[in-house]
Motif scaffolding. Structure first.
Motif, PDB file in Angstrom:
ATOM      1  N   ASN A 126       0.832  -1.213   0.000  1.00  8.31           N
ATOM      2  CA  ASN A 126       0.000   0.000   0.000  1.00  8.31           C
ATOM      3  C   ASN A 126       0.862   1.256   0.000  1.00  8.31           C
ATOM      4  O   ASN A 126       0.532   2.246  -0.666  1.00  8.31           O
ATOM      5  CB  ASN A 126      -0.954  -0.012   1.193  1.00  8.31           C
ATOM      6  CG  ASN A 126      -1.980  -1.124   1.085  1.00  8.31           C
ATOM      7  OD1 ASN A 126      -2.175  -1.705   0.018  1.00  8.31           O
ATOM      8  ND2 ASN A 126      -2.624  -1.441   2.193  1.00  8.31           N
ATOM      9  N   ARG A 129      -6.607   1.082  -3.828  1.00 11.92           N
ATOM     10  CA  ARG A 129      -7.985   0.812  -3.411  1.00 11.92           C
ATOM     11  C   ARG A 129      -8.262  -0.692  -3.461  1.00 11.92           C
ATOM     12  O   ARG A 129      -8.812  -1.275  -2.526  1.00 11.92           O
ATOM     13  CB  ARG A 129      -8.979   1.570  -4.303  1.00 11.92           C
ATOM     14  CG  ARG A 129     -10.440   1.375  -3.862  1.00 11.92           C
ATOM     15  CD  ARG A 129     -11.428   2.004  -4.852  1.00 11.92           C
ATOM     16  NE  ARG A 129     -11.376   1.417  -6.187  1.00 11.92           N
ATOM     17  CZ  ARG A 129     -11.868   0.207  -6.493  1.00 11.92           C
ATOM     18  NH1 ARG A 129     -12.435  -0.542  -5.571  1.00 11.92           N
ATOM     19  NH2 ARG A 129     -11.794  -0.249  -7.719  1.00 11.92           N
ATOM     20  N   GLN A 130      -7.863  -1.339  -4.550  1.00 13.66           N
ATOM     21  CA  GLN A 130      -8.096  -2.771  -4.708  1.00 13.66           C
ATOM     22  C   GLN A 130      -7.350  -3.568  -3.640  1.00 13.66           C
ATOM     23  O   GLN A 130      -7.893  -4.518  -3.073  1.00 13.66           O
ATOM     24  CB  GLN A 130      -7.648  -3.225  -6.112  1.00 13.66           C
ATOM     25  CG  GLN A 130      -8.102  -4.612  -6.468  1.00 13.66           C
ATOM     26  CD  GLN A 130      -9.621  -4.696  -6.592  1.00 13.66           C
ATOM     27  OE1 GLN A 130     -10.239  -3.864  -7.244  1.00 13.66           O
ATOM     28  NE2 GLN A 130     -10.216  -5.683  -5.954  1.00 13.66           N
ATOM     29  N   ILE A 161      -6.478  -2.582  -0.610  1.00 12.07           N
ATOM     30  CA  ILE A 161      -7.117  -2.377   0.692  1.00 12.07           C
ATOM     31  C   ILE A 161      -8.432  -3.148   0.779  1.00 12.07           C
ATOM     32  O   ILE A 161      -8.766  -3.718   1.820  1.00 12.07           O
ATOM     33  CB  ILE A 161      -7.323  -0.873   0.970  1.00 12.07           C
ATOM     34  CG1 ILE A 161      -5.968  -0.198   1.164  1.00 12.07           C
ATOM     35  CG2 ILE A 161      -8.206  -0.657   2.179  1.00 12.07           C
ATOM     36  CD1 ILE A 161      -6.024   1.316   1.233  1.00 12.07           C
ATOM     37  N   GLU A 162      -9.170  -3.200  -0.321  1.00 14.16           N
ATOM     38  CA  GLU A 162     -10.432  -3.941  -0.330  1.00 14.16           C
ATOM     39  C   GLU A 162     -10.206  -5.454  -0.208  1.00 14.16           C
ATOM     40  O   GLU A 162     -10.928  -6.145   0.503  1.00 14.16           O
ATOM     41  CB  GLU A 162     -11.221  -3.656  -1.615  1.00 14.16           C
ATOM     42  CG  GLU A 162     -11.873  -2.314  -1.624  1.00 14.16           C
ATOM     43  CD  GLU A 162     -12.613  -2.042  -2.939  1.00 14.16           C
ATOM     44  OE1 GLU A 162     -12.685  -2.942  -3.802  1.00 14.16           O
ATOM     45  OE2 GLU A 162     -13.119  -0.921  -3.093  1.00 14.16           O
ATOM     46  N   ASP A 163      -9.180  -5.955  -0.906  1.00 10.42           N
ATOM     47  CA  ASP A 163      -8.949  -7.408  -0.954  1.00 10.42           C
ATOM     48  C   ASP A 163      -8.206  -7.929   0.271  1.00 10.42           C
ATOM     49  O   ASP A 163      -8.383  -9.084   0.664  1.00 10.42           O
ATOM     50  CB  ASP A 163      -8.165  -7.777  -2.211  1.00 10.42           C
ATOM     51  CG  ASP A 163      -8.964  -7.549  -3.483  1.00 10.42           C
ATOM     52  OD1 ASP A 163     -10.211  -7.380  -3.390  1.00 10.42           O
ATOM     53  OD2 ASP A 163      -8.372  -7.541  -4.575  1.00 10.42           O
ATOM     54  N   ASP A 205      -7.425  -6.954   4.113  1.00  9.22           N
ATOM     55  CA  ASP A 205      -7.821  -6.039   5.177  1.00  9.22           C
ATOM     56  C   ASP A 205      -6.876  -6.012   6.369  1.00  9.22           C
ATOM     57  O   ASP A 205      -7.056  -5.228   7.285  1.00  9.22           O
ATOM     58  CB  ASP A 205      -9.235  -6.367   5.653  1.00  9.22           C
ATOM     59  CG  ASP A 205      -9.346  -7.802   6.158  1.00  9.22           C
ATOM     60  OD1 ASP A 205      -8.381  -8.572   6.025  1.00  9.22           O
ATOM     61  OD2 ASP A 205     -10.410  -8.137   6.696  1.00  9.22           O
TER      62      ASP A 205
END
Length: 154
Positions: A130, A143-144, A146-148, A150
């Motif tokens: 990140n 974004r992807q 952080i979404e995938d 956690d």
């Protein structure tokens, strides 16, 4: 006829006469993989071979050698670090690898390795990826990620 040879004496003779390639060959045939890896790193100008080193590293018994090898690659052959990391990925602590690479300032260099091991959802790996995405202004990838995945410390 290697059964009749006194391999430890032969290794000692090779070391005494600085024949490191031969010593490493003998170490590997005598199943002394830790010694072979150490000798290859200590005498890299004459003894290092990337493919042979990776083969040897898969057979070492001392896990600390993985981390010494990572530092060796960062110092000596940084462009091949991802190849090494992929070889030892199942045997190393990913958080420790991130810490070690971060300290040497080469985090961006190991992004392919980080992406490959991100599936384990290790906080240090996720944070490193990140961070690299944020620095590179790769907002969609960030974004992807952080979404995938956690598990983050930020």
């Amino acid at each position: 006829n290697t059964a009749k040879l006194n391999i430890p004496k032969l290794i000692h003779a090779c070391e005494r006469h600085y024949l490191w390639e031969h010593a490493i060959f003998l170490y590997t045939h005598y199943d002394e993989f830790d010694a072979a890896a150490n000798a290859m790193m200590a005498h890299s100008p004459t003894a290092f071979s990337h493919d042979q080193f990776q083969m040897i590293l898969q057979k070492v018994s001392n896990t600390e050698l993985y981390y010494r090898a990572i530092q060796f690659y960062l110092d000596e052959v940084p462009l091949q670090i991802n190849s090494l990391l992929n070889t030892v990925a199942q045997k190393v602590d990913h958080a420790r690898v991130v810490q070690q690479v971060r300290q040497s300032g080469h985090l961006a260099l190991v992004l392919p390795y980080l992406k490959a091991v991100q599936q384990h959802n290790v906080a240090a790996v996720n944070d490193a990826i990140n961070e690299l995405y944020a620095e590179g202004e790769q907002h969609e990838e960030l974004r992807q990620s952080i979404e995938d995945f956690d598990n983050i410390d930020q």
